[in-house]
Structures are given as C-alpha cells and as structure tokens.
Design an enzyme around this catalytic site. Structure first.
Site, PDB file in Angstrom:
ATOM      1  N   VAL A 164       0.857  -1.182   0.000  1.00 22.19           N
ATOM      2  CA  VAL A 164       0.000   0.000   0.000  1.00 22.19           C
ATOM      3  C   VAL A 164       0.892   1.230   0.000  1.00 22.19           C
ATOM      4  O   VAL A 164       1.819   1.339   0.814  1.00 22.19           O
ATOM      5  CB  VAL A 164      -0.928   0.033   1.234  1.00 22.19           C
ATOM      6  CG1 VAL A 164      -1.838   1.257   1.185  1.00 22.19           C
ATOM      7  CG2 VAL A 164      -1.753  -1.245   1.319  1.00 22.19           C
ATOM      8  N   CYS A 165       0.647   2.129  -0.934  1.00 21.94           N
ATOM      9  CA  CYS A 165       1.341   3.418  -0.992  1.00 21.94           C
ATOM     10  C   CYS A 165       2.860   3.217  -1.018  1.00 21.94           C
ATOM     11  O   CYS A 165       3.377   2.470  -1.853  1.00 21.94           O
ATOM     12  CB  CYS A 165       0.896   4.285   0.187  1.00 21.94           C
ATOM     13  SG  CYS A 165       1.229   6.041  -0.026  1.00 21.94           S
ATOM     14  N   THR A 166       3.592   3.838  -0.088  1.00 16.84           N
ATOM     15  CA  THR A 166       5.052   3.744  -0.124  1.00 16.84           C
ATOM     16  C   THR A 166       5.572   2.399   0.365  1.00 16.84           C
ATOM     17  O   THR A 166       6.796   2.192   0.413  1.00 16.84           O
ATOM     18  CB  THR A 166       5.691   4.865   0.713  1.00 16.84           C
ATOM     19  OG1 THR A 166       5.163   4.821   2.045  1.00 16.84           O
ATOM     20  CG2 THR A 166       5.402   6.229   0.093  1.00 16.84           C
TER      21      THR A 166
ATOM     22  N   THR B 176       3.054   3.436  -6.953  1.00 11.91           N
ATOM     23  CA  THR B 176       3.048   3.948  -5.593  1.00 11.91           C
ATOM     24  C   THR B 176       2.339   5.288  -5.625  1.00 11.91           C
ATOM     25  O   THR B 176       1.797   5.688  -6.667  1.00 11.91           O
ATOM     26  CB  THR B 176       4.482   4.087  -5.035  1.00 11.91           C
ATOM     27  OG1 THR B 176       4.426   4.415  -3.635  1.00 11.91           O
ATOM     28  CG2 THR B 176       5.278   5.166  -5.779  1.00 11.91           C
TER      29      THR B 176
ATOM     30  N   ALA C 280      -1.413   2.680  -5.045  1.00 11.82           N
ATOM     31  CA  ALA C 280      -1.064   4.088  -4.859  1.00 11.82           C
ATOM     32  C   ALA C 280      -1.333   4.500  -3.411  1.00 11.82           C
ATOM     33  O   ALA C 280      -0.907   3.819  -2.474  1.00 11.82           O
ATOM     34  CB  ALA C 280      -1.839   4.936  -5.852  1.00 11.82           C
TER      35      ALA C 280
END
Length: 337
Positions: A113-115, A133, A166
């Site tokens: 998830v994300c970073t 990301t 992202a």
C-alpha cells in the site's frame, strides 16, 4: 484453490507492522477483509511485527501485533506491506527488509500500500516487475530502483504474485479486487457498499481525473469554464459557449487554454467526455448509444473514434476489461502466478 467450497478454511491475511507505519495503510485493507466476512467471504486477519510488540504509527497511534514475524511460519494467502512517510529511512533498515523477504516467501500473494512499494523494491521483490506507488513518490521509486517498471498514475498494478497500490484509498481498491478474486463480484460490491466506497475503480485507472491533472490556473474565468465541462460533460461546450460562460471572447478563451493548460478547448472537452464515458461503461449497463448521448458524443461512432484516440481501444473492449476490479475474470492458475 476455491475458497467458497464447503468446509474451506478462511484465507489468511498477514499485515506487517513496523514503527512509523501509516495508520490507514494498515486499517484500510483490514476493514475490507473483515467486512467481507459479513457478505460471504472468509478471512482470518493477523498482524505481525519484528518482535511481536505493538508499534507506534506515524500518526502517534499505537497498534498491537498478534505475534512476532518469526512465529508466522504458516503460509499466508495475502501479505500486506503498508507504507509510511519515513520510507527513506525504512529502505535502509536491513532487518526490516529481511523480514519482508521472509514473509513474502511464505505468502501466495504480496500486496503493498502506498510507499510500501519502496520496501518491496528495496527487498528486491519488484525487480523486472511493473509497480506503482503514491504519485508524489513515483519519480523517486523509478530513480532509486531502475529495475522496477513504474506506472506513475495507476491506482494499483498486479504483476504475477505481487500487487502494488497508490495512496491510502487505492489500498482499499486493491483489497476489494482481492475480495472479488477470492469470493466473487457480489461479495466485493457488498463490501464496497457497506464501507461507502466505490467498487468500480479498476487498477488500470488513473489516480487522477482530467480536471485534477490539469495545471492549476490563476484565471477565475478559465476555472469556471473548466468546472462547467466536468459538471455536465454532455452539455454544450463549444468554444463560443465556453467563452460566454467565462465572460471572455472566443479568441481570448482559446489563448488561455493554450497558455495555462497547454491544450485546446476541444481537446479538453473530449478528454472529460471520454472519462465520463469510462465511468458509465464501468458502472452500468447502458447501451453505447445512451452512453454516447449522455456524455456529449452524440453517436456511438463518435464515441468509438474518441476512445481510439485517447485509449487505443473500443468502448466495448473497455467495458469488458474494466467492468470489474480487474482480477475476477482470470483463471485460478493465473491468479496464483
């Protein structure tokens, strides 16, 4: 594997915790999988940390771990690797990266998830793979890890047994896609409704709308013209009509589009209309003539030409591909690849 068969064991989801993790990166997916249990899904959720102790998130909230990672020796169906604002520090933490590698080796599917994508990349798990990301960090991911094929504006990307997403809400989209893959579209739609989130956000969609991607303009008149198109894509949006709303001459309006946005009024309108048509094709059963009429194209042929220009596909092919979150139509052996 068919988890819906009688007597099937719950699917095991392991969520990695570490100091500085973003709270919603953890709780978003957990909420999706937990909610699925009320609509035909069967999941068992567990959280793990390096030593089995609670961690403090980037928000200052503490989260307890169910067990130490070394104790999580059984195979997970899904490993969730969240991110955190301190990703530059995290990717230098060799012990954490070793932990990611170990848990990945014990999992059928790994999803960031994300970073969290930076942790996967630093652990070598994204080499040669497509990934995404948060848009703010996409360039950093591409520069630091050139072996990763970064897709900077996708909501989520699946490449084999690894999925990346992202921002926070895209982690929810990714989790809904997994629920759909595991237990079908009806269960995933029920979860989306229960959580009051959108179901129809396929991974291939952009993180941004046309209006959001447009450069910020200082011209109030131009902003009014842009917003009018987004609010009613099927309305009259000729250059003359847009200039009239903006209180400007057609020539001045066209110049502002060129100088402020780097495009023409006609191209901007068509991009917004294509995006509106995408949304209708993803979420409804309207025939193509109705979609074309509602989005201002007038005819299916005009709609097809616009899709060919902007998306290199046809409206029918787009609907077939993106009517679900993007994984439900794959064969079981493809899902596990």
């Amino acid at each position: 594997m068919d988890p819906t068969r009688a007597g099937a064991s719950p699917l095991l989801v392991t969520v990695l915790l570490f100091p500085g993790v973003r709270l919603l990166d953890v709780t978003g997916p957990i909420e999706v999988f937990t909610a699925a249990d009320g609509f035909g899904g069967r999941y068992r959720i567990r959280t793990v940390s390096a030593d089995g102790r609670e961690v403090t998130t980037s928000a200052g909230t503490r989260i307890g771990a169910d067990l130490a990672a070394a104790e999580a020796t059984d195979t997970s169906d899904v490993l969730v690797v969240p991110g955190g604002p301190g990703w530059e520090r995290l990717i230098k933490d060799d012990a954490l990266l070793d932990l990611v590698r170990t848990l990945h080796a014990r999992s059928r599917r790994t999803a960031s998830v994300c970073t969290g994508a930076f942790l996967l990349a630093a652990a070598g798990l994204l080499d040669g793979r497509r990934a995404t990301t948060h848009w703010r960090q996409a360039r950093d991911l591409a520069l630091r890890f050139p072996a990763v094929r970064v897709e900077p504006d996708a909501l989520f990307v699946r490449d084999g047994a690894v999925m990346t997403s992202a921002g926070v809400s895209a982690g929810i989209d990714l989790s809904l896609a997994l629920v759909e893959e595991h237990f079908g579209g009806e269960t995933a739609r029920s979860v989306a409704k229960d959580l009051v989130v959108f179901m129809q956000r396929p991974g291939g969609q952009s993180q941004f709308s046309v209006r959001a991607r447009a450069p910020r303009t200082r011209q109030d008149a131009l902003r009014r013209a842009l917003d009018a198109v987004v609010q009613d894509p099927g309305g009259e949006h000729t250059l003359t009509a847009m200039a009239r709303r903006a209180g400007l001459s057609p020539r001045h309006t066209a110049r502002l589009f060129h100088d402020e946005l780097g495009t023409t009024p006609a191209r901007y309108v068509e991009q917004v209309r294509v995006e509106a048509a995408q949304a209708l094709l993803e979420s409804g059963d309207d025939p193509l003539p109705a979609v074309a009429r509602r989005t201002g194209f007038g005819s299916p042929e005009s709609l097809r030409r616009a899709f060919a220009r902007h998306l290199s596909t046809t409206p029918g092919a787009y609907r077939a591909r993106f009517r679900t979150t993007g994984t439900a139509g794959q064969a079981p052996e493809q899902r596990a690849s």
